[in-house]
Every structure is written in C-alpha cells, then in structure tokens.
Write a protein that holds these residues in place. Sequence first.
Motif, mmCIF file in Angstrom:
data_model
loop_
_atom_site.group_PDB
_atom_site.id
_atom_site.type_symbol
_atom_site.label_atom_id
_atom_site.label_comp_id
_atom_site.label_asym_id
_atom_site.label_seq_id
_atom_site.Cartn_x
_atom_site.Cartn_y
_atom_site.Cartn_z
ATOM 1 N N LYS A 1 4.246 9.398 -4.980
ATOM 2 C CA LYS A 1 2.866 10.282 -5.080
ATOM 3 C C LYS A 1 2.664 10.419 -6.690
ATOM 4 O O LYS A 1 1.625 11.205 -7.072
ATOM 5 N N SER A 2 3.184 9.692 -7.398
ATOM 6 C CA SER A 2 3.214 9.762 -9.024
ATOM 7 C C SER A 2 2.057 9.135 -9.343
ATOM 8 O O SER A 2 1.218 8.286 -8.599
ATOM 9 N N LEU A 3 1.779 9.325 -10.923
ATOM 10 C CA LEU A 3 0.369 8.780 -11.454
ATOM 11 C C LEU A 3 0.776 7.349 -11.627
ATOM 12 O O LEU A 3 1.885 6.832 -11.798
ATOM 13 N N PRO B 1 0.974 -1.232 -0.066
ATOM 14 C CA PRO B 1 -0.032 -0.140 0.150
ATOM 15 C C PRO B 1 0.953 1.257 -0.049
ATOM 16 O O PRO B 1 1.780 1.085 0.710
ATOM 17 N N LEU B 2 0.768 2.336 -1.171
ATOM 18 C CA LEU B 2 1.258 3.415 -1.046
ATOM 19 C C LEU B 2 1.150 4.259 0.317
ATOM 20 O O LEU B 2 2.069 4.880 0.762
ATOM 21 N N ASP B 3 -0.058 4.092 0.827
ATOM 22 C CA ASP B 3 -0.365 5.269 2.026
ATOM 23 C C ASP B 3 0.724 4.704 3.117
ATOM 24 O O ASP B 3 1.293 5.416 3.950
ATOM 25 N N GLU B 4 0.741 3.493 3.217
ATOM 26 C CA GLU B 4 1.983 2.873 4.280
ATOM 27 C C GLU B 4 3.244 3.224 4.039
ATOM 28 O O GLU B 4 3.966 3.424 5.026
ATOM 29 N N LEU B 5 3.657 3.258 2.678
ATOM 30 C CA LEU B 5 4.953 3.684 2.518
ATOM 31 C C LEU B 5 5.416 5.012 2.712
ATOM 32 O O LEU B 5 6.133 5.353 3.205
ATOM 33 N N GLN C 1 10.339 -5.735 -11.626
ATOM 34 C CA GLN C 1 9.884 -4.308 -11.656
ATOM 35 C C GLN C 1 8.995 -3.995 -10.673
ATOM 36 O O GLN C 1 8.201 -4.899 -10.350
ATOM 37 N N ALA C 2 9.077 -2.706 -10.355
ATOM 38 C CA ALA C 2 8.033 -2.137 -9.151
ATOM 39 C C ALA C 2 7.422 -1.291 -10.320
ATOM 40 O O ALA C 2 7.544 -0.301 -11.064
ATOM 41 N N ILE C 3 5.937 -1.190 -9.861
ATOM 42 C CA ILE C 3 4.909 -0.303 -10.756
ATOM 43 C C ILE C 3 3.902 0.318 -9.847
ATOM 44 O O ILE C 3 3.499 -0.192 -8.815
ATOM 45 N N ILE C 4 3.987 1.686 -10.048
ATOM 46 C CA ILE C 4 2.976 2.518 -9.258
ATOM 47 C C ILE C 4 1.826 2.305 -9.772
ATOM 48 O O ILE C 4 1.394 2.502 -10.916
ATOM 49 N N ASN C 5 0.766 1.374 -9.161
ATOM 50 C CA ASN C 5 -0.407 1.166 -9.695
ATOM 51 C C ASN C 5 -1.569 1.458 -8.729
ATOM 52 O O ASN C 5 -1.907 0.771 -7.777
ATOM 53 N N ARG C 6 -2.346 2.547 -9.235
ATOM 54 C CA ARG C 6 -3.447 3.083 -8.217
ATOM 55 C C ARG C 6 -3.017 3.447 -6.692
ATOM 56 O O ARG C 6 -2.140 4.317 -6.538
ATOM 57 N N ASN C 7 -3.311 2.403 -5.788
ATOM 58 C CA ASN C 7 -3.176 2.456 -4.531
ATOM 59 C C ASN C 7 -2.006 1.901 -3.840
ATOM 60 O O ASN C 7 -1.677 1.666 -2.779
ATOM 61 N N ILE D 1 16.013 2.924 -5.457
ATOM 62 C CA ILE D 1 15.018 2.966 -4.381
ATOM 63 C C ILE D 1 14.570 4.341 -4.139
ATOM 64 O O ILE D 1 13.602 4.935 -3.500
ATOM 65 N N GLU D 2 15.772 5.345 -4.356
ATOM 66 C CA GLU D 2 15.489 6.508 -4.142
ATOM 67 C C GLU D 2 14.306 7.408 -4.968
ATOM 68 O O GLU D 2 13.763 8.133 -4.731
ATOM 69 N N ASP D 3 14.357 6.691 -6.220
ATOM 70 C CA ASP D 3 13.510 7.266 -7.429
ATOM 71 C C ASP D 3 11.960 6.878 -6.956
ATOM 72 O O ASP D 3 11.202 7.386 -7.228
ATOM 73 N N ILE D 4 12.228 5.571 -6.449
ATOM 74 C CA ILE D 4 10.890 5.131 -6.105
ATOM 75 C C ILE D 4 10.345 5.798 -4.851
ATOM 76 O O ILE D 4 9.084 6.174 -4.851
ATOM 77 N N SER D 5 11.192 6.205 -3.970
ATOM 78 C CA SER D 5 10.810 6.854 -2.889
ATOM 79 C C SER D 5 10.194 8.146 -3.098
ATOM 80 O O SER D 5 9.094 8.934 -2.752
#
Length: 443
Positions: free
Chosen positions: A287-289, A251-255, A300-306, A279-283
């Motif tokens: 809040k990205s789209l 969960p992004l809100d937990e991160l 691979q890590a993907i920002i996917n909605r929440n 990791i710094e780029d992910i951090s």
Amino acid sequence: MLPLQQFQDFIKQHQLFAKDDKILVAVSGGKDSVLMLHLFKAIGVNVGVAHCNFNLRADEAQRDENFVKMLAVSLDLPFYITHFDTKKYAAENKISTQMAARDLRYNWFEELRIKENYDYIALAQHQNDAIETILINLTRGTGISGLHGILPKRDKLIRPLLCLTRQQINEAIDNNNLDFVEDSSNLSTNYTRNKLRLQVIPHLQEINPNLEKTFAENIARFADVEEFLAIQVKKLSAKLLNKRGDGIYIPLDELLKLQPQKLLLFELLKPFGFSESTIEDISNSLKSLSGTHFFSASHQAIINRNDLVIVAKDSNEHFNQFIHPSTKNILFGKHEVKLSFSTEIKFEIDANKAFVNADKLIFPLVLRNWQNGDKFIPLGMRHPKKVSDFFIDEKVPLHLKSSTPILINGNGDLVWIAGMRQDNRYKLTTATKKVAIFELEKY
C-alpha cells in the motif's frame, strides 16, 4: 542376502533411471556407497565408479582412494579419481570446508558425467541422512521445500539408497561380509550433521523407536503438499503475472487479496531470487507510494501506481555513448539506436523514429540516461518542460525512466527522448536541407 528387491522397487517407484542408462556411482569407501555399488552390480546396471580425494585426512584419504580403486577393479568397473585442494578452495571462496567439498565434488561429478556419457549420478544418501537434513533445515529456517529433505531424484542426481535406514545398511554389510573403510571424521561433533546424528537423533529415537518410518511418512506428506502448492502457484502465476516488453506487471489489488499472502507472494516471486526478508518487506509495502524499490541479485521489484513491476537488473552500467556522423548504430542497454541521413525532406509519425534537422546537430552527440534537471521543448510546443514532468504526464513506469535513452546535442540541448518525443527546436522546416534519421529498436 542383499536387499535387492527393496532397491529395485524403489528405483521403479520413483522412475530413477531406465534399464539401459549408464550410472556414475559416487563411492567414498564407506558402508553406504559400498553397499550401493554392490546393489547396482548385482542388478546388472551399467555403472562406473567415481571417487574424490579432498586431501583433508592425510594418510586416511589415500587409504580410501586405494580401497575404492581396488573395489572398482575387483568388480571390473571403470574407475575415475580426482584430487582437490579443498582448504584452498574454501579460503578463496570464503566458505566452510564442508561447503567447499560439496561444491567441488558436485561440479566434478557433472563434468565427468558429461565427458564420459553417463546418464545419471548416483549418491548414497539414505533415510537417516534425510532425517538429518530436515532437522538441519528446521534449525536454520526453511520453506516447504526444506521439509521434504532429500529427494530421490533431482535433475541428473539420483539417490536409490533412500529406501534403506542406516541400521538396514549396517545389517546388509555385516550379513554379506562386505569390506568398507571408516571415515574418522564421522565421529567428530565439530560438524552440525554429526552432532545431530550422534547427540540429537538417539534421544528422538528414545521417544519414537520408529523414527525413520515416521519421518519417511512425513517426508511423503510434505512432498505432496509442495506439489499441490506448486500446482496452485502455477495457476496463480498464469493469472497474475502479466508479461510485457519492459517487465512483469502484477496488480497490487490482486496481491492484497492473497491468502495466506506472504506464503503465496514468496512462491510467486521465488523465480526472481528475492529473499524471504525482502518478500516480507514487499508484503508490508503493497500500500506504499509509487517508487518503492526492492532488490534481489538478479531483479528489482518496483511499486508503480497500481502494479508491482518486476524487471531484470541491467548488468551493464549506462555510460555516455558518443555518436559521430559516421556512426551507423549504437547499443545502449537493451536498446539499439541507428543513424542514417537523407536529403529527402520528409518524416513519419513514429515514436521510435526522430527526423532531425541535421544542420543543427553538433557532433559528437551523446546518448545517455535521463538526469534530474533535464528539460526539452516537446515537438509541437513552444515552452520548455522538465523531462521528469513529461514522464509523469505520459505515465512512464519508474523502471523505464532510468533506462530510456536520451539523445543530447553537442551544445547540451536535448534532441530526442528515444521512443517517445523529439525536441521542437530540431524539427524539419522548409529550410531544412539534410535530415538525420534516428531509429530506436528494443530487445
């Protein structure tokens, strides 16, 4: 006298091996490894002697080999020797000579350990080596694990000489009149470790004459901090890393609540091979789209909605796979599609199965990935819909869009989005005489 009590106490303190274990002792012929071998022999451990000739110092390398062989014979111990073309290996793998020698010897030690049934491999690093390692790590950049230097035990490698300083080793060699050979490359400042040993550490010892003791205490503290961090990260992983069939969801809100964020994020994602810069780029992108991707060699890590979704890279490219009437099953990435036919006109409500009017199929069919522009008429509807819009409506995670098999008819029509929905044009009707049944299995 040999420092036997110190040696035995250290082995016991760190539980390096059991009394009946067989130990393969790596011996170069220098003071450190020679003393370690004599210590093992004196306490009655079952050992064998392994020596590597890297063919880097011509006659000197042959001298070392002969010396170690005679030492093993004099102590009535098994002796193992190997020869490497170190420079060739370094050139082929585009690495330094030092790194090549390291890779070659560690690989050979492990092969020999298994082949000859040894329990552990003993290496002769001592306290000063640990200091040099920490300084190298600090100079090049390191995480917490780099601050504890060399561990007494890791997997099948043990380092029982970490109980002694270089000065103590020199004194033991002199007091017991032990023979050894000197590696002339130890005096060269062409190597980073030698520069630290010869030019940097002496100045540090002027500032702190008890440098070895101070570093030993610091190493113990760093190791405790690392252990504490590992315990906390394990608890955090159990709480935040939600394993599903298609990946790991965080969960992004937990991160965003993590403090300190970058440190804990690095530790959480370290098992997946992401570099510190990634990791710094992910951090910075939490809040990205949706749709932002990050890559390691294996994942691979993907920002996917929440969520931040972690998925393993598929090592196999998905090329078009052809399906013929005789095809029984076909593998596609982490999926398998099975085909069967029936004259019994019936169907089941199951997203992992498609019951298709076989008379409308034009073979060979094609199984492929989704492509931009793909359209179909979802079962139960009358009008075409873009597959991309269908995925959005169904809230399909980004990483699953590219891996979902798409079944294409010989005329170019989309017949089935495997595991989701088939096309209305290919549904069964009262006029259907033969049914093609496609079934999806996921691994």
